[in-house]
Design an enzyme around this catalytic site. Structure first.
Site, short mmCIF file in Angstrom:
data_model
loop_
_atom_site.label_atom_id
_atom_site.label_comp_id
_atom_site.label_asym_id
_atom_site.label_seq_id
_atom_site.Cartn_x
_atom_site.Cartn_y
_atom_site.Cartn_z
N SER A 154 0.85 -1.19 0.00
CA SER A 154 0.00 0.00 0.00
C SER A 154 0.88 1.24 0.00
O SER A 154 2.03 1.20 0.48
CB SER A 154 -0.90 0.01 1.24
OG SER A 154 -1.53 1.25 1.41
N TYR B 294 -2.02 -1.21 10.33
CA TYR B 294 -2.12 -1.45 8.88
C TYR B 294 -0.89 -0.90 8.18
O TYR B 294 -0.29 -1.59 7.34
CB TYR B 294 -3.38 -0.79 8.34
CG TYR B 294 -3.55 -0.93 6.85
CD1 TYR B 294 -4.02 -2.12 6.30
CD2 TYR B 294 -3.24 0.12 5.99
CE1 TYR B 294 -4.17 -2.26 4.93
CE2 TYR B 294 -3.40 -0.02 4.61
CZ TYR B 294 -3.85 -1.20 4.09
OH TYR B 294 -4.00 -1.33 2.73
#
Length: 258
Positions: free
Chosen positions: A144, A157
Site C-alpha cells: 500500500s 495497517y
C-alpha cells in the site's frame, strides 16, 4: 504500447475483496486457469461463475488465511497439481483507532498481523519450491502507499504494509537470478468495503477495475514497484523523505489526525 500477455495460471488470495475480485475478472480469459481463495463462500461462488462465463477454468478454496497450516497445505497441493505462473498475495484486512481516537483493539491488531504479514509470508514460502524447481514464476505482493509513512489513524495497517513492501523488495533481489519475478504493488485508495471502513480523507480514489488493469500491465512489464495513482504516490513518497516533523504537519493539515 506494450501488449499485456496474461499468465496461463493465476492464483489470487483474498479474491473476494475489491482488488482481488477485480484482478480475477481481468485475468479471466479463455484458456486461463484461475485459482481463487477467499473467506466469503457466496461471493467466491459468484466470482467463480462470472470468471467461468468469460471462458476461464476456475478452482476455488474457502479458507481463513490465519490458519497457516491449512493455507500452506492447500497451496503446496495446488502447486503440485498446477503449474502456477503468477501468485497474487492479496489477502488483507484493516483496523483503525476509531472515530474518537480510542485506539486499536489488540485482538484486531493481532488478527491484522496474522493476515497481512504472516499469511503473506506463508503463502510465498508455500509456492516458492515449485517455482524454484521450474526456474520460473511470478509473485505479486499487495502492499500500500501507506507503507511509505505511517498514518495516525491506521498504525498497525501501515506497519504491516511496510513489512510487505520491504519483504517483497528483498525477495526480488534474491530470486531474480533464478528466473522468478517478484513485484510489490502499492495502491492508493481503491473502492472497496475495506476502503470505505477506513477513517480520514480518501483523495484520488480509483474504481477497483481501473486498479486491476493498472496492476496487470505493471506485472506484465515486471515493474519492481507498481504504485498508483501518481499524485498520491508522489505525495506519500515525499512524506517518507521529508523531515518527520514536516510530514506530521502535512498529515494534520490534510485531515489525518490521531
Amino acid at each position: 504500447m506494450t501488449r499485456v500477455i496474461s499468465p496461463q495460471t493465476v492464483l489470487i488470495t483474498g479474491a473476494t475483496g475489491g482488488i482481488g475480485g477485480a484482478l480475477a475478472d481481468v485475468y479471466a480469459e479463455p484458456g486461463n486457469t484461475l485459482i481463487l481463495q477467499g473467506r466469503n463462500a457466496a461471493r467466491l461462488a459468484e466470482l467463480s461463475a462470472q470468471c467461468e462465463a468469460r471462458g476461464a477454468r476456475v478452482l476455488t478454496r474457502v479458507l481463513d488465511v490465519r490458519n497457516r497450516d491449512e493455507l500452506s497445505t492447500w497451496l503446496r497441493d495446488v502447486c503440485n497439481q498446477e503449474a502456477v505462473n503468477l501468485v497474487i498475495v492479496n489477502a488483507g484486512v484493516n483496523t483503525n483507532i476509531g472515530s474518537a481516537g480510542a485506539g486499536e483493539r489488540w485482538e484486531d491488531t493481532e488478527a491484522l498481523i496474522e493476515v497481512n504479514v504472516l499469511a503473506a509470508m506463508a503463502t510465498v514460502e508455500a509456492v516458492l519450491p515449485s517455482m524454484r524447481a521450474r526456474g520460473a514464476g511470478q509473485i505479486a505482493l499487495i502492499s500500500s502507499l501507506a507503507a511509505y509513512f505511517g498514518l495516525p489513524v491506521t498504525p498497525s495497517y501501515c506497519a504491516s504494509k511496510a513489512a510487505v513492501k520491504v519483504y517483497g523488495e528483498a525477495l526480488r533481489g534474491w530470486l531474480a537470478p533464478e528466473g522468478i519475478r517478484v513485484n510489490v504493488v502499492m495502491p492508493g485508495y481503491v473502492e472497496s468495503q475495506m476502503c470505505r471502513d477506513m477513517p480520514g480523507p480518501k483523495p484520488f480514489l480509483w474504481p477497483a477495475d481501473k486498479a486491476a488493469r493498472f496492476i496487470q500491465r505493471g506485472l506484465a512489464r515486471n515493474r519492481p514497484r507498481i504504485s498508483f495513482p501518481f499524485p498520491l504516490n508522489f505525495g506519500t513518497w515525499w512524506l517518507s523523505v521529508l523531515p518527520p516533523a514536516t510530514s506530521e504537519r502535512i498529515l494534520r493539515l490534510i485531515g489525518y489526525r490521531g
